[in-house]
Write a protein that holds these residues in place. Sequence first.
Motif, mmCIF file in Angstrom:
data_model
loop_
_atom_site.group_PDB
_atom_site.id
_atom_site.type_symbol
_atom_site.label_atom_id
_atom_site.label_comp_id
_atom_site.label_asym_id
_atom_site.label_seq_id
_atom_site.Cartn_x
_atom_site.Cartn_y
_atom_site.Cartn_z
ATOM 1 N N LEU A 605 0.861 -1.195 0.000
ATOM 2 C CA LEU A 605 0.000 0.000 0.000
ATOM 3 C C LEU A 605 0.896 1.244 0.000
ATOM 4 C CD1 LEU A 605 -2.777 1.456 0.337
ATOM 5 C CD2 LEU A 605 -2.400 1.335 2.817
ATOM 6 N N VAL A 606 0.701 2.115 -0.994
ATOM 7 C CA VAL A 606 1.493 3.351 -1.074
ATOM 8 C C VAL A 606 0.608 4.527 -0.650
ATOM 9 C CG1 VAL A 606 2.793 4.909 -2.595
ATOM 10 C CG2 VAL A 606 2.982 2.431 -2.880
ATOM 11 N N VAL A 607 1.030 5.256 0.378
ATOM 12 C CA VAL A 607 0.277 6.440 0.821
ATOM 13 C C VAL A 607 1.093 7.658 0.375
ATOM 14 C CG1 VAL A 607 -0.876 7.551 2.786
ATOM 15 C CG2 VAL A 607 -0.386 5.094 2.862
ATOM 16 N N GLU A 608 0.620 8.360 -0.641
ATOM 17 C CA GLU A 608 1.415 9.435 -1.274
ATOM 18 C C GLU A 608 0.480 10.467 -1.884
ATOM 19 O OE1 GLU A 608 3.940 11.684 -2.367
ATOM 20 O OE2 GLU A 608 5.255 9.911 -2.547
ATOM 21 N N ASP A 609 0.717 11.750 -1.635
ATOM 22 C CA ASP A 609 -0.181 12.774 -2.161
ATOM 23 C C ASP A 609 0.285 13.288 -3.515
ATOM 24 O OD1 ASP A 609 2.010 13.976 -0.673
ATOM 25 O OD2 ASP A 609 1.055 15.890 -1.205
ATOM 26 N N ASN A 623 7.058 -3.195 -11.293
ATOM 27 C CA ASN A 623 8.151 -3.771 -12.078
ATOM 28 C C ASN A 623 8.778 -4.964 -11.368
ATOM 29 O OD1 ASN A 623 7.937 -2.187 -14.274
ATOM 30 N ND2 ASN A 623 9.710 -0.858 -13.816
ATOM 31 N N ASN A 624 8.636 -4.960 -10.041
ATOM 32 C CA ASN A 624 9.195 -6.063 -9.259
ATOM 33 C C ASN A 624 8.144 -7.171 -9.008
ATOM 34 O OD1 ASN A 624 11.737 -6.741 -8.021
ATOM 35 N ND2 ASN A 624 10.624 -6.744 -6.071
ATOM 36 N N ASN A 625 7.046 -7.037 -9.775
ATOM 37 C CA ASN A 625 5.960 -8.018 -9.709
ATOM 38 C C ASN A 625 5.229 -8.071 -8.369
ATOM 39 O OD1 ASN A 625 6.388 -8.796 -12.368
ATOM 40 N ND2 ASN A 625 8.010 -10.226 -11.739
ATOM 41 N N TYR A 626 5.239 -6.941 -7.618
ATOM 42 C CA TYR A 626 4.427 -6.878 -6.416
ATOM 43 C C TYR A 626 3.136 -6.184 -6.802
ATOM 44 C CZ TYR A 626 8.593 -7.794 -3.531
ATOM 45 O OH TYR A 626 9.695 -8.335 -2.973
ATOM 46 N N SER A 627 2.045 -6.462 -6.025
ATOM 47 C CA SER A 627 0.830 -5.714 -6.314
ATOM 48 C C SER A 627 0.861 -4.419 -5.518
ATOM 49 C CB SER A 627 -0.412 -6.545 -5.954
ATOM 50 O OG SER A 627 -0.527 -6.617 -4.562
ATOM 51 N N CYS A 628 0.315 -3.387 -6.075
ATOM 52 C CA CYS A 628 0.442 -2.062 -5.431
ATOM 53 C C CYS A 628 -0.874 -1.299 -5.472
ATOM 54 C CB CYS A 628 1.521 -1.289 -6.165
ATOM 55 S SG CYS A 628 1.752 0.351 -5.525
ATOM 56 N N LYS A 629 -1.271 -0.750 -4.316
ATOM 57 C CA LYS A 629 -2.436 0.128 -4.252
ATOM 58 C C LYS A 629 -1.970 1.481 -3.729
ATOM 59 C CE LYS A 629 -6.851 -1.626 -4.400
ATOM 60 N NZ LYS A 629 -7.572 -2.739 -3.884
ATOM 61 N N VAL A 630 -2.491 2.537 -4.373
ATOM 62 C CA VAL A 630 -2.041 3.875 -3.971
ATOM 63 C C VAL A 630 -3.222 4.648 -3.407
ATOM 64 C CG1 VAL A 630 -0.984 6.032 -4.743
ATOM 65 C CG2 VAL A 630 -0.276 3.874 -5.762
ATOM 66 N N VAL A 631 -3.041 5.293 -2.258
ATOM 67 C CA VAL A 631 -4.068 6.208 -1.734
ATOM 68 C C VAL A 631 -3.445 7.592 -1.571
ATOM 69 C CG1 VAL A 631 -5.537 4.512 -0.558
ATOM 70 C CG2 VAL A 631 -3.547 5.448 0.635
ATOM 71 N N ASP A 632 -4.323 8.664 -1.618
ATOM 72 C CA ASP A 632 -3.818 10.045 -1.659
ATOM 73 C C ASP A 632 -3.437 10.619 -0.304
ATOM 74 O OD1 ASP A 632 -4.162 10.062 -4.306
ATOM 75 O OD2 ASP A 632 -6.115 11.073 -4.278
#
Length: 725
Positions: A605-609, A623-632
């Motif tokens: 989980l990426v928390v980034e504005d 790119n490293n084949n991990y799954s990624c979710k981004v929240v603002d």
Amino acid sequence: MPPIRIVLFFLLFMSCCDNFVLAQTDANVLRILKKAENEFKEANFEQSLITSRVALNTSTYIKNDYLIARSYKVIAANYNELVEFDKAIFFYKKALIYASKTDNDTIKNKICNNLGNMYCFEKKSYSEGIDYYRKSIRYCLKIKDSSQVYFTTVNITWAFFDIASFTQGKRYLDFLNKNHIKFGDDSTEVILNMLNGMYCRHTKEIEKANAYFLKAIQLGKKSTEKSDLSFAHLEYSKFLSDIKKYKEAYYNLQKYNAITDELYNVEKLKKASIAGFNLELDEYKRQIDKIESEKDSQYQSLRKSRIIVFLFVLISFVFLILIFTLFKNISFKKKTNIELLKAKEIAEEASLLKTQFISTISHELRTPLYGVVGITNMLLEEHKELARSPHLSSLKFSARYLLSLVNDILQINKIEENKVVLENLTFNILDEISMIKNSLSFLSQKNNNTIAVNIDPNIPEYLIGDKLRLAQIMINLVSNALKFTKNGEVIITANLIKVEGIYYFIKFTIKDNGIGIAIEDQSKIFEKFVQVGRKEEDYQGTGLGLTIVKRLLGLFGSSIEIESDIGKGTMFTFTIAFEYNLEKTKKLINEIQVDLTSNQEYKVLVVEDNRINQIVTKRIIENNNYSCKVVDDGFAALEILEIEDFDIILMDINMPLMNGFETTKRIRLKNIKTPIVALTAFDKDEINDEAVASGINEIIIKPFEPVKLFKIINCLIVETKNVGY
Ligand code: ADP
């Protein structure tokens, strides 16, 4: 009434009292003196001397020079009558000394006249006597005392005639004859006739002389002063002898002798009556001398006390000046101290501002740079055909250059602020240097250089020290060597030069055969932003590399040396003492995680504005084949964590609404143990404490090497899972 006025009033009152007492005493002494003078006139010499002694004591005590002189005069007169001529002269002279201190000319003239009598008629020392007479006459004229002038003139005339100085005596005689009626008396009339007789005898005016002598004898017989008559007979006898009237001459001489005998007997009586008393007189003299010496010592002590008072005033004055200077100094110091404190505060404030400024600027620069570098990488990956584009590679280069500049400035600032502390890590020198060699292989190929590594086999396999700072020093020096050498060779050497206890001193040498550095530039290159003969097309550097090297070596307690020749190459040398401790090394080796990489597909989980950064990070992770979710933002993170589980959370720190620390705290409050890595453009040291306190597990500074990120991610996930979460 203010105290000072009371004191003055008191002093004034005291001085009035003093004057009053003194005035009283003056009158007393005068009274005593008059008594002594009366006793003298009554021929009571013994008593007169006693009384005059009292007068002398008192007048000396009250320091009245006139009364002292007058006391001495009475004493001298007494001695004169007692036929003690030397004593009389002694005391007359004393009287004259004190009289001279006054402006009373009457007493001066009387004393001088008496001294004249003493010298002329008793001591037969005429010239001295005449001098005193002359002085006496001068004083009389000053005070216009004509009758005293007359009397003294009688004496001086007689003295001149006695020594046969008739010419000199004549003018005095004329004066006497002229003023006799006005100022003369019975006694002086006898002597005046006698003197005229003497003069006429000298001028051989026989009849006139005879008449004068007879007149003198006739008047003398009537006078009470028998000695005048005796002298008249004596002089007449001399005259008669001149004119050969020997019988008459003899008769007159007999007359003279008879009267003198009579007078002599009286003197004898006087003397007899005072025979025993003379001893006492000597005692008086001693007493008088004592009074004198006491007065002298009083005067001396007065002088001394005056000197003491003067010194006291002087010392007090010096003290006052010292105290004043001290006071001035203290207030000056106080002032200076306050100024220094103020200056210190200002300097501290300025330093704090500088640190804040650098940290803010660095943060503000790093965040967009993360985007620039990330997007450039993405472009290159997505559009392989652009790999050869000079514009894109320029963009990438510029972004990296900017990034290294920011990092360098930040690091120098940290060293200057003493914020860098060396760490103790176990490392293998050969591994570290090989790693450096490999990471710089791109640079070596660019300029067609080779890198050779020589490691002393005596160096222990594992040493303890700050290997990261050592690597930083080596990378700076080796990359410089590779930048400034073309088609050449860079040799890295490490030699053990000495062992002191647990410390192994390793000497490192980085030698190239490149362009070299001129002697005059060799000391300059360690200063900030100094680049010698920089050419845009050749290379791009920040001019901070060697500055950082020098500062880092300072932290190791070491320094750098340079040997260089233009066209021949450059050699940098430095020595660092690393610790060798087998026990410690074993422990540290055991702590090293061997392999934490995993092939598992983790949920991140990426928390980034920041939108750009969201894209960059997401791309790196995927790119490293991990799954990624981004929240603002933080609130969105809390929401999604309610419904979904993640293996790791990458948390930005500087976010609007709720920052990364606060978000982490709230996550931990929900009892969610998922490892959280702060992805931030802040410097690690700056946020470390707050991060740990909020529950963040690790910090990675943007921009980062993806490999480093995954290493940390894997490590944290494995760790968490191992402890059973
Ligand atoms: P830069 O980022 O320019 O390399 P440095 O502080 O590392 O800054 O170096 C300062 C200057 O010293 C360089 O610009 C270069 O002129 C000179 N220099 C450093 N190392 C070498 C070397 N090995 N050979 C020649 N010149 C060097």
